[in-house]
Write a protein that holds these residues in place. Structure first.
Motif, PDB file in Angstrom:
ATOM      1  N   TRP A  23     -26.401 -20.995 -69.582  1.00 15.03           N
ATOM      2  CA  TRP A  23     -25.777 -22.117 -70.300  1.00 15.03           C
ATOM      3  C   TRP A  23     -24.349 -21.795 -70.725  1.00 15.03           C
ATOM      4  O   TRP A  23     -23.561 -22.705 -70.993  1.00 15.03           O
ATOM      5  CB  TRP A  23     -26.612 -22.461 -71.538  1.00 15.03           C
ATOM      6  CG  TRP A  23     -28.067 -22.641 -71.237  1.00 15.03           C
ATOM      7  CD1 TRP A  23     -29.021 -21.672 -71.236  1.00 15.03           C
ATOM      8  CD2 TRP A  23     -28.726 -23.858 -70.873  1.00 15.03           C
ATOM      9  NE1 TRP A  23     -30.242 -22.207 -70.903  1.00 15.03           N
ATOM     10  CE2 TRP A  23     -30.088 -23.538 -70.672  1.00 15.03           C
ATOM     11  CE3 TRP A  23     -28.291 -25.172 -70.707  1.00 15.03           C
ATOM     12  CZ2 TRP A  23     -31.034 -24.508 -70.321  1.00 15.03           C
ATOM     13  CZ3 TRP A  23     -29.223 -26.144 -70.357  1.00 15.03           C
ATOM     14  CH2 TRP A  23     -30.576 -25.796 -70.153  1.00 15.03           C
ATOM     15  N   ARG A  24     -23.996 -20.520 -70.796  1.00 15.65           N
ATOM     16  CA  ARG A  24     -22.664 -20.114 -71.246  1.00 15.65           C
ATOM     17  C   ARG A  24     -21.693 -19.909 -70.085  1.00 15.65           C
ATOM     18  O   ARG A  24     -20.576 -19.426 -70.294  1.00 15.65           O
ATOM     19  CB  ARG A  24     -22.760 -18.821 -72.062  1.00 15.65           C
ATOM     20  CG  ARG A  24     -23.669 -18.939 -73.280  1.00 15.65           C
ATOM     21  CD  ARG A  24     -23.686 -17.644 -74.094  1.00 15.65           C
ATOM     22  NE  ARG A  24     -24.581 -17.732 -75.228  1.00 15.65           N
ATOM     23  CZ  ARG A  24     -25.866 -17.379 -75.235  1.00 15.65           C
ATOM     24  NH1 ARG A  24     -26.403 -16.900 -74.122  1.00 15.65           N
ATOM     25  NH2 ARG A  24     -26.603 -17.491 -76.319  1.00 15.65           N
ATOM     26  N   VAL A  45     -19.921 -26.909 -69.512  1.00 16.31           N
ATOM     27  CA  VAL A  45     -20.069 -27.063 -70.951  1.00 16.31           C
ATOM     28  C   VAL A  45     -21.482 -27.571 -71.190  1.00 16.31           C
ATOM     29  O   VAL A  45     -21.894 -28.583 -70.615  1.00 16.31           O
ATOM     30  CB  VAL A  45     -19.045 -28.052 -71.549  1.00 16.31           C
ATOM     31  CG1 VAL A  45     -19.289 -28.225 -73.048  1.00 16.31           C
ATOM     32  CG2 VAL A  45     -17.621 -27.570 -71.298  1.00 16.31           C
ATOM     33  N   SER A  46     -22.256 -26.844 -72.002  1.00 17.28           N
ATOM     34  CA  SER A  46     -23.646 -27.201 -72.236  1.00 17.28           C
ATOM     35  C   SER A  46     -23.819 -27.759 -73.647  1.00 17.28           C
ATOM     36  O   SER A  46     -23.218 -27.271 -74.601  1.00 17.28           O
ATOM     37  CB  SER A  46     -24.562 -25.998 -72.026  1.00 17.28           C
ATOM     38  OG  SER A  46     -24.133 -24.899 -72.799  1.00 17.28           O
ATOM     39  N   CYS A  57     -26.754 -22.946 -75.859  1.00 19.49           N
ATOM     40  CA  CYS A  57     -25.784 -23.940 -75.403  1.00 19.49           C
ATOM     41  C   CYS A  57     -24.462 -23.785 -76.147  1.00 19.49           C
ATOM     42  O   CYS A  57     -24.391 -23.249 -77.251  1.00 19.49           O
ATOM     43  CB  CYS A  57     -26.342 -25.342 -75.611  1.00 19.49           C
ATOM     44  SG  CYS A  57     -27.769 -25.723 -74.559  1.00 19.49           S
ATOM     45  N   ASP A  58     -23.412 -24.305 -75.547  1.00 18.76           N
ATOM     46  CA  ASP A  58     -22.090 -24.238 -76.166  1.00 18.76           C
ATOM     47  C   ASP A  58     -22.014 -25.090 -77.425  1.00 18.76           C
ATOM     48  O   ASP A  58     -21.372 -24.700 -78.405  1.00 18.76           O
ATOM     49  CB  ASP A  58     -21.023 -24.719 -75.179  1.00 18.76           C
ATOM     50  CG  ASP A  58     -20.908 -23.841 -73.944  1.00 18.76           C
ATOM     51  OD1 ASP A  58     -20.808 -22.612 -74.108  1.00 18.76           O
ATOM     52  OD2 ASP A  58     -20.918 -24.381 -72.823  1.00 18.76           O
ATOM     53  N   PRO A 112     -24.684 -15.641 -80.708  1.00 16.83           N
ATOM     54  CA  PRO A 112     -24.103 -16.946 -81.054  1.00 16.83           C
ATOM     55  C   PRO A 112     -24.347 -17.346 -82.503  1.00 16.83           C
ATOM     56  O   PRO A 112     -23.497 -17.992 -83.113  1.00 16.83           O
ATOM     57  CB  PRO A 112     -24.783 -17.919 -80.081  1.00 16.83           C
ATOM     58  CG  PRO A 112     -25.996 -17.231 -79.596  1.00 16.83           C
ATOM     59  CD  PRO A 112     -25.670 -15.771 -79.613  1.00 16.83           C
ATOM     60  N   LYS A 168     -12.341 -22.748 -72.321  1.00 17.55           N
ATOM     61  CA  LYS A 168     -13.613 -22.153 -72.712  1.00 17.55           C
ATOM     62  C   LYS A 168     -13.561 -20.641 -72.550  1.00 17.55           C
ATOM     63  O   LYS A 168     -14.004 -19.890 -73.445  1.00 17.55           O
ATOM     64  CB  LYS A 168     -14.757 -22.738 -71.879  1.00 17.55           C
ATOM     65  CG  LYS A 168     -16.114 -22.125 -72.207  1.00 17.55           C
ATOM     66  CD  LYS A 168     -17.244 -22.790 -71.430  1.00 17.55           C
ATOM     67  CE  LYS A 168     -18.573 -22.093 -71.735  1.00 17.55           C
ATOM     68  NZ  LYS A 168     -19.722 -22.731 -71.035  1.00 17.55           N
ATOM     69  N   GLN A 214     -14.082 -17.949 -75.559  1.00 11.12           N
ATOM     70  CA  GLN A 214     -15.132 -16.935 -75.490  1.00 11.12           C
ATOM     71  C   GLN A 214     -14.536 -15.536 -75.634  1.00 11.12           C
ATOM     72  O   GLN A 214     -15.093 -14.679 -76.321  1.00 11.12           O
ATOM     73  CB  GLN A 214     -15.892 -17.049 -74.166  1.00 11.12           C
ATOM     74  CG  GLN A 214     -16.812 -18.257 -74.084  1.00 11.12           C
ATOM     75  CD  GLN A 214     -17.507 -18.368 -72.732  1.00 11.12           C
ATOM     76  OE1 GLN A 214     -16.925 -18.047 -71.698  1.00 11.12           O
ATOM     77  NE2 GLN A 214     -18.745 -18.826 -72.741  1.00 11.12           N
TER      78      GLN A 214
END
Length: 272
Positions: free
Chosen positions: A121-122, A127-128, A147-148, A176, A239, A243
């Motif tokens: 998902w990352r 983009v999640s 998820c993001d 996260p 993104k 990150q």
């Protein structure tokens, strides 16, 4: 008769890619919808479900930019299926009782395999968005954290219960969680196992958006449309920068920004 929370868990229209072991993957154009499909058990998680989630990541078409993760019924996911804590375990899978007696390398390898369902998902090219209603407990909380972004109904409730059971969160949720709410609050949430209600989740940065249950579908549609508005490469570069900002020193982050902007300028202006 369904409640508003049940109605909002219906997946967006799309072409079915597969449906197995409590997971459905549907794709339409640039949006994929991954749906947990066992509302009778509040989308409790099993190794089979984790394999299906990992498969969903592998089978995404390259055209997909946004992945929406939903759960059917009144709960997003109430956590690990309780059969995990019985000697019999899950049919066709090693029981946790047996796993606990396995050699260290086998134990580590098995948990790493389970974690695969929570890692893709990352990916920098996606983009999640987790759409959370009702319970997101334990493994369910960690799946939302995978998820993001998180869009929540007002009845959403998060809890990390692993520590209360004598375990630890091991499905990639610790990093996260600390990144979103900070070390002290993350420790308090995990150590106490308490519920974090939707309003608090929004206040501490766990939820990006909280809306009434009856407005959840419309909010997700608007949210995903906004995510698709910018050019894909610009979103992906941004993104990756964000990150990397978590672990890069300031000067390295500045350099990464310059390099990313150089790539964007060359692409936009037709440079080599």
């Amino acid at each position: 008769m369904t409640t508003p929370a049940q109605d909002t868990a219906s997946p967006a229209p799309g072409d079915l890619v597969f449906e197995e072991d409590g997971v459905r993957l549907a794709v339409r154009d640039e949006i994929a919808v991954v749906t947990l499909t066992n509302p009778a058990k509040r989308n409790a998680q099993t190794p089979a479900l984790w394999r299906a989630l990992a498969r969903a990541g592998r089978e995404l078409p390259g055209s997909v930019r946004v992945v929406v993760l939903r759960g059917e019924g009144q709960s997003f996911s109430a956590g690990l299926d309780r059969r995990a804590f019985t000697p019999e375990g899950f049919p066709g899978d090693i029981s946790f009782f047996t796993l606990a007696k396995a050699p260290e390398a086998e134990l580590d390898e098995t948990i790493a395999f389970y974690q695969e369902a929570f890692t893709w998902w990352r990916r920098p090219d996606l983009v999640s968005v987790a759409v959370v209603q009702g319970h997101a407990i334990g493994a369910g909380f960690q799946l939302a954290l995978a998820c993001d972004l998180r869009v929540c109904a007002e009845d959403a409730r998060f809890a990390m219960r692993e520590t209360s059971l004598g375990l630890v969160p091991d499905l990639t949720g610790t990093s996260p969680l600390v990144g979103l709410v900070g070390y002290g609050r993350a420790l308090e949430i995990c150590a106490t196992g308490r519920y974090v209600e939707a309003a608090e989740a929004a206040r501490i940065g766990l939820a990006n958006l909280v809306v009434p249950a009856e407005a959840l579908d419309a909010a997700v549609t608007e949210f995903t449309s906004a995510l698709l508005a910018a050019p894909r490469n610009a979103v992906n570069e941004t993104k990756a920068l964000l990150q990397g900002a978590v672990h890069r020193p300031f000067d390295e982050q500045r350099a990464a920004e310059r390099q990313a902007q150089g790539r964007r300028l060359r692409e936009l202006m037709g440079g080599e």
